[in-house]
Design an enzyme around this catalytic site. Structure first.
Site, PDB file in Angstrom:
ATOM      1  N   LYS A 115      -6.703  -1.614  10.683  1.00  0.00           N
ATOM      2  CA  LYS A 115      -7.267  -2.562  10.573  1.00  0.00           C
ATOM      3  C   LYS A 115      -8.358  -2.905  12.038  1.00  0.00           C
ATOM      4  O   LYS A 115      -8.946  -3.200  11.753  1.00  0.00           O
ATOM      5  CB  LYS A 115      -6.107  -3.760  10.174  1.00  0.00           C
ATOM      6  CG  LYS A 115      -4.889  -2.976   9.112  1.00  0.00           C
ATOM      7  CD  LYS A 115      -4.180  -4.206   8.728  1.00  0.00           C
ATOM      8  CE  LYS A 115      -3.753  -4.195   7.249  1.00  0.00           C
ATOM      9  NZ  LYS A 115      -2.899  -3.394   7.352  1.00  0.00           N
TER      10      LYS A 115
HETATM   11  C1  LIG Z   1      -3.289  -2.375   5.733  1.00  0.00           C
HETATM   12  C2  LIG Z   1      -2.364  -1.060   5.804  1.00  0.00           C
HETATM   13  C3  LIG Z   1      -2.893  -0.092   4.094  1.00  0.00           C
HETATM   14  C4  LIG Z   1      -2.675  -1.292   2.813  1.00  0.00           C
HETATM   15  O1  LIG Z   1      -4.254  -0.726   3.275  1.00  0.00           O
HETATM   16  P1  LIG Z   1      -5.005  -2.405   1.930  1.00  0.00           P
HETATM   17  O2  LIG Z   1      -6.649  -2.407   3.141  1.00  0.00           O
HETATM   18  O3  LIG Z   1      -4.436  -3.719   2.042  1.00  0.00           O
HETATM   19  O4  LIG Z   1      -5.265  -1.461   0.956  1.00  0.00           O
HETATM   20  C5  LIG Z   1      -2.283   1.260   4.274  1.00  0.00           C
HETATM   21  N1  LIG Z   1      -1.753   0.896   5.745  1.00  0.00           N
HETATM   22  C6  LIG Z   1      -1.241   0.166   6.574  1.00  0.00           C
HETATM   23  C7  LIG Z   1      -1.038   1.397   7.602  1.00  0.00           C
HETATM   24  C8  LIG Z   1      -1.840  -0.782   6.638  1.00  0.00           C
HETATM   25  O5  LIG Z   1      -1.613  -1.427   8.054  1.00  0.00           O
END
Ligand SMILES: *Cc1c(COP(=O)(O)O)cnc(C)c1O
Length: 477
Positions: A115
């Site tokens: 993120k």
């Molecule tokens: C947020 C997250 C996901 C999922 O991603 P999306 O964009 O919501 O599909 C997968 N793995 C980790 C470690 C995350 O923080």
């Protein structure tokens, strides 16, 4: 570039990038998408892009979508600053795990999860746009762990932003809490609420629904449906494809999926002309998307707690953006489907609508046992620790290759979190305790800054008001 809502009638007015960036969600409850897709990059464009740095590639890919909302020189500076803060010289390095099989490490940002790649960019875009307007923004959010720290890192020290993050007291892990509360910056405010995550989220919702309050404080959110996050995430898809030989060489991605934001960015990259043959949607036991791509039925179940909590979701909010494409960009049709989801718990998509993307997408469910087994094997055979979210993607890719339905393209699995973020699962699978990187090594000794508040909306609002109006600047307790 202008934007429309996934729920809008075709006659509805379009919006600018700047408004889309700041609003997040459209007023009709829909998600913003480009009014029309730009022409895909040509093969010679892609060849030329293969030599760009990560930051320069980010400028090249995002510029057509941002247009004149951010001046070219400012966009270049923002991209450079954003990715200079990442730990690895490759920004998003690829590690080869097998023949035709790579892992892309998306955990070299400040909070060790993918993120950061979008939120670090988003925080700077917010700051730039808001400062130019001579305004201030108050970012408010609730977190059950992960997103709070990524949002705080994205906003810390930005002059035009205050950020207030609510977390349920005693219900987030110590590492997650400390990643938020050890940030020593006057514009960052952590609140430990005497309640559950749902209580925190309900208070955030109530603040956004109080329109005079929302307007007075210029409230904004940095949640996963923001178009600018989707846009920023397309960069690592292109970067990996180009690094492995695109446009001459096609690629496939396996993506650990929760809200469908990450993998939808892969879809956008494909629309931009990258030779992406296939997108494998990996879920844990919360498999609504894996079921959808198998059956064309989208039906919610109860949430099951797993070892990959960031994928424990019931409804994948960004999936609405794909639905919009499946239904020929018909906002009324999307509205009707979402109505059935809200009232009846689900809907079926007509088979011919799904056919358009059936070749591009497929889904696979990876249960905890399979993920743990995969983590153990990757450690044994490759000497690499992977976190349980990344393991869902790797296991799904292995299963697809085993079943020979993954095609012949290079397979790239996205590693979405650093193993040290989920040390218990890593230790259970491998017997090894995953250490935090050096720069976070003293996390457990750093002083914490947090305000404890009761589960009471009026009290929390008063606190947010004080933070937003700058009265609490420099008064972090
Ligand atoms: C947020 C997250 C996901 C999922 O991603 P999306 O964009 O919501 O599909 C997968 N793995 C980790 C470690 C995350 O923080």
């Amino acid at each position: 570039m202008r934007y429309v809502s996934t729920r809008a009638d075709s006659a509805a007015a379009s919006e600018s990038f700047e408004d889309v960036l700041l609003a997040g969600l459209a007023r009709d409850g829909g998600l913003f998408v480009p009014e029309s897709w730009p022409a895909p990059f040509s093969e010679s464009d892609l060849v030329e892009m293969a030599s760009l740095s990560y930051a320069d590639l980010a400028v090249r890919l995002t510029q057509p979508f941002i247009g004149d909302a951010v001046e070219p020189a400012a966009l270049e500076r923002i991209a450079r600053e954003t990715y200079a803060g990442f730990e690895h010289p490759a920004t998003a390095p690829l590690t080869q795990l097998g023949a035709r099989f790579w892992l892309m490490e998306l955990y070299h940002g400040p909070t060790l999860a993918f993120k950061d790649y979008a939120l670090q960019f988003l925080g700077r875009l917010f700051d730039h746009v808001v400062a130019r307007r001579g305004e201030r923004l108050t970012i408010v959010g609730a977190t059950s762990g992960d997103t709070g720290s990524a949002a705080i890192e994205a906003c810390r020290g930005r002059k035009s932003l205050s950020i207030v993050i609510l977390h349920p007291e005693g219900r987030v892990s110590e590492v997650q809490r400390r990643q938020m509360t050890t940030v020593d910056e006057a514009n960052v405010h952590n609140v430990a609420v005497d309640g559950t995550f749902d209580d925190c989220q309900a208070m955030v919702k109530a603040m956004f629904n109080d329109l005079p309050f929302r307007d007075a404080l210029n409230l904004a959110a940095v949640n996963s449906i923001n178009w600018a996050r989707i846009l920023a995430q397309t960069v690592y898809y292109a970067y990996a494809a180009l690094a492995l030989g695109s446009p001459a060489r096609p690629v496939t991605f396996a993506v650990p999926t929760g809200n469908f934001g990450n993998v939808y960015s892969g879809y956008v990259a494909a629309r931009l002309g990258l030779p992406i043959r296939h997108l494998l949607v990996a879920t844990n036991a919360n498999d609504i998307l894996a079921r959808f791509f198998a059956s064309a039925g989208y039906y919610k179940n109860d949430v099951i707690a797993s070892i990959s909590p960031s994928m424990d979701i019931q409804i994948a909010s960004n999936f609405e953006r794909l639905l919009f494409e499946l239904y020929g960009r018909d906002g009324a049709a999307v509205r009707a489907l979402i109505g059935r989801l809200d009232q009846g718990g689900g809907f079926d998509v007509a088979a011919d609508k799904l056919d358009a993307v059936r070749g591009l997408f497929s889904g696979r469910r990876v249960d905890d046992d399979r993920a743990l087994e995969c983590m153990a094997r990757v450690w044994r055979e490759c000497g690499m620790l992977i976190d349980p979210h990344s393991a869902a993607g790797v296991a799904a890719a292995e299963d697809a290759m085993q079943a020979q339905d993954a095609g012949a393209a290079a397979m790239i699995c996205l590693a979405t979190a650093h193993p040290a973020k989920f040390p218990d699962a890593v230790e259970r699978a491998t017997g090894i305790h995953a250490a935090l990187p050096d720069r976070l090594g003293d996390l457990l000794e750093r002083p914490e800054h947090v305000t404890h508040l009761p589960n009471d909306l009026a009290t929390v609002k008063e606190f947010v008001r004080a933070c937003g109006s700058g009265q609490r600047e420099g008064k972090v307790a």
